[in-house]
Design an enzyme around this catalytic site. Structure first.
Site, PDB file in Angstrom:
ATOM      1  N   GLY A 254       0.749  -1.253   0.000  1.00 14.96           N
ATOM      2  CA  GLY A 254       0.000   0.000   0.000  1.00 14.96           C
ATOM      3  C   GLY A 254       0.772   1.292   0.000  1.00 14.96           C
ATOM      4  O   GLY A 254       0.180   2.363  -0.170  1.00 14.96           O
ATOM      5  N   GLY A 298       3.781  -3.212  -3.836  1.00 16.88           N
ATOM      6  CA  GLY A 298       3.667  -3.380  -5.283  1.00 16.88           C
ATOM      7  C   GLY A 298       3.999  -2.085  -5.985  1.00 16.88           C
ATOM      8  O   GLY A 298       5.087  -1.886  -6.531  1.00 16.88           O
ATOM      9  N   ARG A 336      -6.504   3.775 -15.283  1.00 14.71           N
ATOM     10  CA  ARG A 336      -6.581   4.413 -13.961  1.00 14.71           C
ATOM     11  C   ARG A 336      -7.252   5.783 -13.952  1.00 14.71           C
ATOM     12  O   ARG A 336      -8.047   6.066 -13.062  1.00 14.71           O
ATOM     13  CB  ARG A 336      -5.199   4.470 -13.293  1.00 14.71           C
ATOM     14  CG  ARG A 336      -4.592   3.073 -13.072  1.00 14.71           C
ATOM     15  CD  ARG A 336      -3.381   3.068 -12.169  1.00 14.71           C
ATOM     16  NE  ARG A 336      -3.745   3.372 -10.799  1.00 14.71           N
ATOM     17  CZ  ARG A 336      -3.575   4.531 -10.213  1.00 14.71           C
ATOM     18  NH1 ARG A 336      -2.977   5.517 -10.856  1.00 14.71           N
ATOM     19  NH2 ARG A 336      -3.960   4.733  -8.984  1.00 14.71           N
ATOM     20  N   TYR A 340     -10.324   5.746 -11.552  1.00 17.27           N
ATOM     21  CA  TYR A 340     -10.128   6.370 -10.223  1.00 17.27           C
ATOM     22  C   TYR A 340      -9.877   7.869 -10.280  1.00 17.27           C
ATOM     23  O   TYR A 340      -9.400   8.440  -9.304  1.00 17.27           O
ATOM     24  CB  TYR A 340      -8.910   5.756  -9.508  1.00 17.27           C
ATOM     25  CG  TYR A 340      -8.750   4.273  -9.591  1.00 17.27           C
ATOM     26  CD1 TYR A 340      -9.670   3.421  -8.999  1.00 17.27           C
ATOM     27  CD2 TYR A 340      -7.655   3.710 -10.240  1.00 17.27           C
ATOM     28  CE1 TYR A 340      -9.500   2.045  -9.065  1.00 17.27           C
ATOM     29  CE2 TYR A 340      -7.476   2.332 -10.299  1.00 17.27           C
ATOM     30  CZ  TYR A 340      -8.411   1.511  -9.713  1.00 17.27           C
ATOM     31  OH  TYR A 340      -8.241   0.159  -9.771  1.00 17.27           O
ATOM     32  N   CYS A 367     -13.369   4.760 -27.826  1.00 15.13           N
ATOM     33  CA  CYS A 367     -14.693   5.362 -28.045  1.00 15.13           C
ATOM     34  C   CYS A 367     -15.402   5.573 -26.717  1.00 15.13           C
ATOM     35  O   CYS A 367     -16.312   4.809 -26.357  1.00 15.13           O
ATOM     36  CB  CYS A 367     -15.522   4.469 -28.943  1.00 15.13           C
ATOM     37  SG  CYS A 367     -14.797   4.320 -30.555  1.00 15.13           S
TER      38      CYS A 367
HETATM   39  N1  LLP Z   1      -1.198  -7.012  -0.914  1.00 15.67           N
HETATM   40  C1  LLP Z   1      -2.516  -7.156  -1.136  1.00 15.67           C
HETATM   41  C2  LLP Z   1      -3.256  -8.197  -0.421  1.00 15.67           C
HETATM   42  C3  LLP Z   1      -3.171  -6.307  -2.036  1.00 15.67           C
HETATM   43  O1  LLP Z   1      -4.479  -6.441  -2.221  1.00 15.67           O
HETATM   44  C4  LLP Z   1      -2.439  -5.315  -2.723  1.00 15.67           C
HETATM   45  C5  LLP Z   1      -3.093  -4.445  -3.680  1.00 15.67           C
HETATM   46  C6  LLP Z   1      -1.058  -5.226  -2.476  1.00 15.67           C
HETATM   47  C7  LLP Z   1      -0.467  -6.080  -1.564  1.00 15.67           C
HETATM   48  C8  LLP Z   1      -0.170  -4.227  -3.164  1.00 15.67           C
HETATM   49  O2  LLP Z   1      -0.538  -2.923  -2.846  1.00 15.67           O
HETATM   50  P1  LLP Z   1       0.358  -1.691  -3.354  1.00 15.67           P
HETATM   51  O3  LLP Z   1       1.673  -1.727  -2.612  1.00 15.67           O
HETATM   52  O4  LLP Z   1       0.541  -1.854  -4.814  1.00 15.67           O
HETATM   53  O5  LLP Z   1      -0.469  -0.506  -3.016  1.00 15.67           O
HETATM   54  N2  LLP Z   1      -5.806  -0.979  -8.979  1.00 15.67           N
HETATM   55  C9  LLP Z   1      -5.684   0.015  -7.929  1.00 15.67           C
HETATM   56  C10 LLP Z   1      -4.990  -0.530  -6.719  1.00 15.67           C
HETATM   57  C11 LLP Z   1      -5.595  -1.826  -6.209  1.00 15.67           C
HETATM   58  C12 LLP Z   1      -4.816  -2.411  -5.070  1.00 15.67           C
HETATM   59  C13 LLP Z   1      -5.064  -3.872  -4.975  1.00 15.67           C
HETATM   60  N3  LLP Z   1      -4.329  -4.546  -3.947  1.00 15.67           N
HETATM   61  C14 LLP Z   1      -4.954   1.227  -8.496  1.00 15.67           C
HETATM   62  O6  LLP Z   1      -4.626   1.224  -9.677  1.00 15.67           O
HETATM   63  O7  LLP Z   1      -4.735   2.203  -7.790  1.00 15.67           O
END
Ligand code: LLP
Length: 445
Positions: A254, A298, A336, A340, A367
């Protein structure tokens, strides 16, 4: 860092070269666009690796924690190799991600398998391949896992995902830690405890620990500290009710990144100190041993390492209203902004040393009126054939890309030290029809 009054922060190895062109990984972006075509995802290997190394240094080496890269942000076989090589684990969220990792030779024992509705086939695949941890999201999954593992004569290492009831200060759609969520078992109403008790009872489940994930694109480290406090108090409750000491605590991912001016993401080292400090402090307070901590970043690894190149086509000015600069991609390669209202910065790669001259809006070619990549950005005067570079597109772009309007997905190149290697081929029109079938009765007429 902005360059020459440009409205784009440069990540990783990005710079302006002697020709006044944008350069990434020692490669001229104008040349990349010419050689590989556009839209093109450019992945800065050095930047990606550097981010992995920061996590390794500040979590693994400093605190003995584990770091698992969240593959949902960006995954292909080359990325799997880099992540494996940097010594991180891998979080996969589907059979497809798992398959990609295994096919790339990623060590199965370093894979964490996530998801709130993993199919029996996906779970069986994970068990057969000896995946490191399977995250059980709900009771149904626990029972399924137990049954499947029994048939297989194996005990599966399981972590239970719980919902700590934390609201991370982030976009509504990407909050996942609050109670009203499709993910995880709720602590507050006793469901999480029931899950733990069941896991301890089941013969084929090797219960390893707890997981939570409070959201994405988070800037407030307090949210993590709060989550750690709630989780450690639950660890204590589990001990009191079952006598079981929780060995592993996975606090999810996150950490936010910089997209546009005003974004102030914490440094990885500060994130590590805050999280680990809160875990240690709360373990002491609860009188429980400090569990092995796992984090699943991530976006903060892959996001800043990606840049997307587009070719400018139609430029349409509506006098007194707005100037639209249209590019050859859009919501299909980066959904995105449409999903969002996400914001991005950009520059013209072939005019990277030219100061901005006008305010324009960047439209995609799909489109859909909502297919706008950037509203109101300052750029040098844009003309057809210019190369637009959008920064920080490494996370949730390629991985969320789609074929709306039957536009093929872009290629991806890995750049480093002046060399560019194709790591995802551009989809062809043939790829678009390869799964189409004309039933015989239609073929006949
Ligand atoms: N661990 C779990 C269980 C998760 O659900 C996620 C992301 C991560 C780790 C990695 O989170 P990060 O470090 O990337 O924030 N599609 C959305 C974000 C969805 C997040 C889903 N889960 C966007 O483009 O902002």
């Amino acid at each position: 860092m902005t360059h020459g009054g440009l409205k784009m922060r440069f990540n990783g190895t990005t710079r302006v070269n002697e020709k006044g062109h944008l350069e990434i990984g020692g490669c001229d972006c104008v040349e990349l666009a010419r050689e590989f075509g556009t839209p093109l995802y450019v992945l800065d290997e050095e930047c990606f690796r550097q981010n992995c190394r920061e996590y390794r240094r500040f979590f693994m080496e400093k605190y003995g924690a584990d770091v698992v890269y969240a593959g949902k942000t960006l995954l292909n076989m080359a990325v799997c190799r880099i992540v494996a090589n940097e010594g991180l684990g891998l979080d996969v969220g589907s059979g497809g991600e798992l398959y990609t990792a295994l096919k790339a030779g990623f060590p199965a024992e370093r894979i964490f398998f996530h998801g709130n509705n993993k199919s029996p086939e996906e779970l069986a695949m994970a068990i057969e391949n000896g995946v490191g941890r399977i995250m059980a999201d709900n009771m149904h999954e626990l029972e399924l896992l137990n049954g499947l593992a029994g048939g297989n004569g194996k005990k599966v290492p399981v972590i239970i995902r719980v919902t700590p009831g934390i609201e991370a200060h982030t976009h509504e759609y990407i909050k996942t830690g609050q109670i009203d969520s499709k993910f995880g078992l709720v602590i507050e109403n006793g469901q999480a405890m029931a899950g733990v008790k069941r896991a301890l009872e089941l013969d084929n489940i090797d219960f390893k620990g707890l997981h939570c994930h409070i959201g994405s694109q988070i800037f407030e480290l307090d949210s993590y500290c709060h989550a750690a406090a709630v989780m450690l108090s639950f660890v204590r409750m589990v001990y009191e009710e079952t006598g079981c000491t929780i060995g592993e605590l996975d606090l999810g991912g996150g950490l936010g990144v910089y997209y546009v001016e005003g974004d102030r993401p914490p440094l990885i080292r500060d994130y590590a100190d805050a999280v680990m400090g809160a875990v240690i402090e709360n373990a002491l307070k609860q009188g429980t041993p400090v569990p092995r901590v796992i984090v699943e970043p991530g976006r903060s690894i892959s996001g800043p390492a990606g840049t997307t190149l587009y070719t400018v086509g139609a430029v349409k000015e509506i006098p007194g209203v707005r100037k639209y600069v249209t590019v050859d991609g859009g919501m299909g390669d980066n959904p995105r902004p449409a999903l969002y209202q996400a914001r991005y910065e950009a520059c013209l790669a072939n005019k990277a040393a030219t100061p901005p001259q006008e305010t324009v809006s960047i439209a995609g070619k799909y489109c859909e009126s909502g297919d706008m990549l950037i509203w109101d950005i300052r750029l040098p005067s844009a003309a057809p054939g210019d190369i637009l570079a959008v920064s920080c597109t490494g996370a949730y772009n390629y991985s969320m890309s789609m074929n709306y309007n039957r536009l093929p997905r872009p290629a991806m190149v890995l750049v480093n030290g002046g060399g560019a290697a194709l790591i995802n081929r551009r989809e062809s029109f043939h790829d678009l029809v390869k799964n189409d079938i004309i039933p015989e009765r239609l073929a006949a007429n």
